[in-house]
Design a protein around this motif. Structure first.
Motif, PDB file in Angstrom:
ATOM      1  N   TYR A 146     -45.921  38.999 -10.060  1.00 52.23           N
ATOM      2  CA  TYR A 146     -46.327  37.665 -10.497  1.00 52.23           C
ATOM      3  C   TYR A 146     -46.672  37.779 -11.974  1.00 52.23           C
ATOM      4  N   PHE A 147     -46.144  36.873 -12.792  1.00 52.22           N
ATOM      5  CA  PHE A 147     -46.481  36.942 -14.209  1.00 52.22           C
ATOM      6  C   PHE A 147     -46.475  35.553 -14.827  1.00 52.22           C
ATOM      7  N   THR A 148     -47.316  35.408 -15.828  1.00 49.30           N
ATOM      8  CA  THR A 148     -47.425  34.140 -16.528  1.00 49.30           C
ATOM      9  C   THR A 148     -46.231  33.958 -17.446  1.00 49.30           C
ATOM     10  N   VAL A 149     -45.837  32.720 -17.632  1.00 45.43           N
ATOM     11  CA  VAL A 149     -44.782  32.344 -18.570  1.00 45.43           C
ATOM     12  C   VAL A 149     -45.248  31.090 -19.302  1.00 45.43           C
ATOM     13  N   PRO A 150     -44.690  30.816 -20.486  1.00 44.88           N
ATOM     14  CA  PRO A 150     -45.003  29.515 -21.100  1.00 44.88           C
ATOM     15  C   PRO A 150     -44.606  28.418 -20.121  1.00 44.88           C
ATOM     16  N   PRO A 151     -45.363  27.327 -20.048  1.00 43.88           N
ATOM     17  CA  PRO A 151     -45.063  26.282 -19.053  1.00 43.88           C
ATOM     18  C   PRO A 151     -43.605  25.821 -19.125  1.00 43.88           C
ATOM     19  N   LEU A 152     -42.957  25.819 -17.962  1.00 44.08           N
ATOM     20  CA  LEU A 152     -41.577  25.358 -17.848  1.00 44.08           C
ATOM     21  C   LEU A 152     -41.572  23.835 -17.726  1.00 44.08           C
ATOM     22  N   PRO A 153     -40.402  23.184 -17.887  1.00 44.37           N
ATOM     23  CA  PRO A 153     -40.357  21.714 -17.811  1.00 44.37           C
ATOM     24  C   PRO A 153     -40.970  21.139 -16.538  1.00 44.37           C
ATOM     25  N   ASP A 154     -40.899  21.886 -15.422  1.00 42.31           N
ATOM     26  CA  ASP A 154     -41.466  21.376 -14.168  1.00 42.31           C
ATOM     27  C   ASP A 154     -42.952  21.707 -14.018  1.00 42.31           C
ATOM     28  N   GLY A 155     -43.565  22.312 -15.048  1.00 46.46           N
ATOM     29  CA  GLY A 155     -44.986  22.642 -15.006  1.00 46.46           C
ATOM     30  C   GLY A 155     -45.286  24.052 -14.521  1.00 46.46           C
ATOM     31  N   THR A 156     -44.268  24.782 -14.060  1.00 45.28           N
ATOM     32  CA  THR A 156     -44.469  26.152 -13.591  1.00 45.28           C
ATOM     33  C   THR A 156     -44.989  27.025 -14.727  1.00 45.28           C
ATOM     34  N   ASP A 157     -46.048  27.800 -14.457  1.00 52.13           N
ATOM     35  CA  ASP A 157     -46.532  28.733 -15.476  1.00 52.13           C
ATOM     36  C   ASP A 157     -46.721  30.144 -14.922  1.00 52.13           C
ATOM     37  N   VAL A 158     -46.348  30.355 -13.660  1.00 49.46           N
ATOM     38  CA  VAL A 158     -46.365  31.681 -13.043  1.00 49.46           C
ATOM     39  C   VAL A 158     -45.074  31.842 -12.251  1.00 49.46           C
ATOM     40  N   LEU A 159     -44.373  32.956 -12.475  1.00 45.71           N
ATOM     41  CA  LEU A 159     -43.186  33.265 -11.682  1.00 45.71           C
ATOM     42  C   LEU A 159     -43.500  34.425 -10.748  1.00 45.71           C
ATOM     43  N   ALA A 160     -42.851  34.460  -9.617  1.00 45.08           N
ATOM     44  CA  ALA A 160     -42.965  35.571  -8.668  1.00 45.08           C
ATOM     45  C   ALA A 160     -41.555  36.023  -8.350  1.00 45.08           C
ATOM     46  N   LEU A 161     -41.262  37.300  -8.631  1.00 42.01           N
ATOM     47  CA  LEU A 161     -39.916  37.819  -8.442  1.00 42.01           C
ATOM     48  C   LEU A 161     -39.953  39.177  -7.749  1.00 42.01           C
ATOM     49  N   PRO A 162     -38.912  39.511  -6.990  1.00 51.21           N
ATOM     50  CA  PRO A 162     -38.808  40.862  -6.438  1.00 51.21           C
ATOM     51  C   PRO A 162     -38.680  41.861  -7.590  1.00 51.21           C
ATOM     52  N   TYR A 163     -39.207  43.058  -7.398  1.00 58.12           N
ATOM     53  CA  TYR A 163     -39.171  44.070  -8.454  1.00 58.12           C
ATOM     54  C   TYR A 163     -39.048  45.454  -7.846  1.00 58.12           C
ATOM     55  N   GLN A 164     -38.792  46.429  -8.696  1.00 60.27           N
ATOM     56  CA  GLN A 164     -38.745  47.840  -8.312  1.00 60.27           C
ATOM     57  C   GLN A 164     -39.838  48.570  -9.084  1.00 60.27           C
ATOM     58  N   GLN A 165     -40.404  49.608  -8.484  1.00 60.36           N
ATOM     59  CA  GLN A 165     -41.390  50.427  -9.202  1.00 60.36           C
ATOM     60  C   GLN A 165     -41.157  51.900  -8.902  1.00 60.36           C
ATOM     61  N   ARG A 166     -41.367  52.710  -9.912  1.00 61.23           N
ATOM     62  CA  ARG A 166     -41.176  54.153  -9.791  1.00 61.23           C
ATOM     63  C   ARG A 166     -42.243  54.862 -10.619  1.00 61.23           C
ATOM     64  N   GLU A 167     -42.805  55.930 -10.047  1.00 63.66           N
ATOM     65  CA  GLU A 167     -43.743  56.764 -10.797  1.00 63.66           C
ATOM     66  C   GLU A 167     -42.919  57.777 -11.592  1.00 63.66           C
ATOM     67  N   ILE A 168     -43.088  57.761 -12.900  1.00 63.23           N
ATOM     68  CA  ILE A 168     -42.379  58.685 -13.786  1.00 63.23           C
ATOM     69  C   ILE A 168     -43.091  60.035 -13.793  1.00 63.23           C
ATOM     70  N   ARG A 169     -44.399  59.985 -13.942  1.00 65.96           N
ATOM     71  CA  ARG A 169     -45.283  61.136 -13.780  1.00 65.96           C
ATOM     72  C   ARG A 169     -46.670  60.557 -13.546  1.00 65.96           C
ATOM     73  N   PRO A 170     -47.671  61.361 -13.251  1.00 66.93           N
ATOM     74  CA  PRO A 170     -48.970  60.781 -12.902  1.00 66.93           C
ATOM     75  C   PRO A 170     -49.453  59.755 -13.944  1.00 66.93           C
ATOM     76  N   ASP A 171     -49.815  58.594 -13.449  1.00 65.76           N
ATOM     77  CA  ASP A 171     -50.344  57.482 -14.245  1.00 65.76           C
ATOM     78  C   ASP A 171     -49.340  56.848 -15.188  1.00 65.76           C
ATOM     79  N   ILE A 172     -48.040  57.116 -15.017  1.00 64.91           N
ATOM     80  CA  ILE A 172     -46.998  56.445 -15.794  1.00 64.91           C
ATOM     81  C   ILE A 172     -45.983  55.869 -14.816  1.00 64.91           C
ATOM     82  N   PHE A 173     -45.777  54.551 -14.895  1.00 69.88           N
ATOM     83  CA  PHE A 173     -44.936  53.843 -13.944  1.00 69.88           C
ATOM     84  C   PHE A 173     -43.908  52.983 -14.658  1.00 69.88           C
TER      85      PHE A 173
END
Length: 141
Positions: free
Chosen positions: A55-82
């Motif tokens: 979930y992340f904030t965006v500048p308000p879109l024409p329909d008033g949306t200011d938060v998007l929610a999208l599928p994502y991937q995450q990977r640990e590169i090394r401890p405490d780095i993602f």
């Protein structure tokens, strides 16, 4: 010899999109974390990670949306780095972020929706919230 502005990809079919190739190890360590940060180039974000969505904030879109929610991937590169990555709606743009929790910074490489601009920047992180199971979007106060 073509120049960088020449279109040398002539007669190449434009598929809807090829199958995604997602492999390698994944993690869930970002789940439940919410951060706030602002890049020196200007954009400011609040970002939260649930098990399946970012979930992340965006500048308000024409329909008033200011938060998007999208599928994502995450990977640990090394401890405490993602590394986290997602593709924008309609595959118009993508975002790759590297979160360094120890150094409290985020590095970004992104093509913003519809090719509006490219973002390549670094910001200081401020962790706002962590519940360890699911992210709850926190509006700006």
């Amino acid at each position: 010899m073509p120049t960088p502005t020449d279109n040398v990809a002539i007669n190449v079919p434009n598929a809807d999109h090829l199958p995604d190739k997602v492999g390698g190890p994944k993690t869930s360590a970002m789940v439940g974390r919410t951060f706030e940060y602002q890049y020196p180039t200007g954009p400011q974000y609040r970002i939260s990670f649930s098990k399946e969505l970012v979930y992340f904030t965006v500048p308000p879109l024409p329909d008033g949306t200011d938060v998007l929610a999208l599928p994502y991937q995450q990977r640990e590169i090394r401890p405490d780095i993602f590394l986290v990555h997602w593709i924008g709606p309609g595959r118009q743009g993508h975002v790759a972020l590297v979160f360094d929790l120890e150094q409290k910074r985020v590095d970004c490489a992104a093509l913003m929706p519809a090719g509006l601009y490219e973002l390549f920047d670094r910001a200081v992180l401020r962790e706002v919230y962590e519940n360890g199971e699911s992210a709850l979007y926190l509006p700006y106060e």
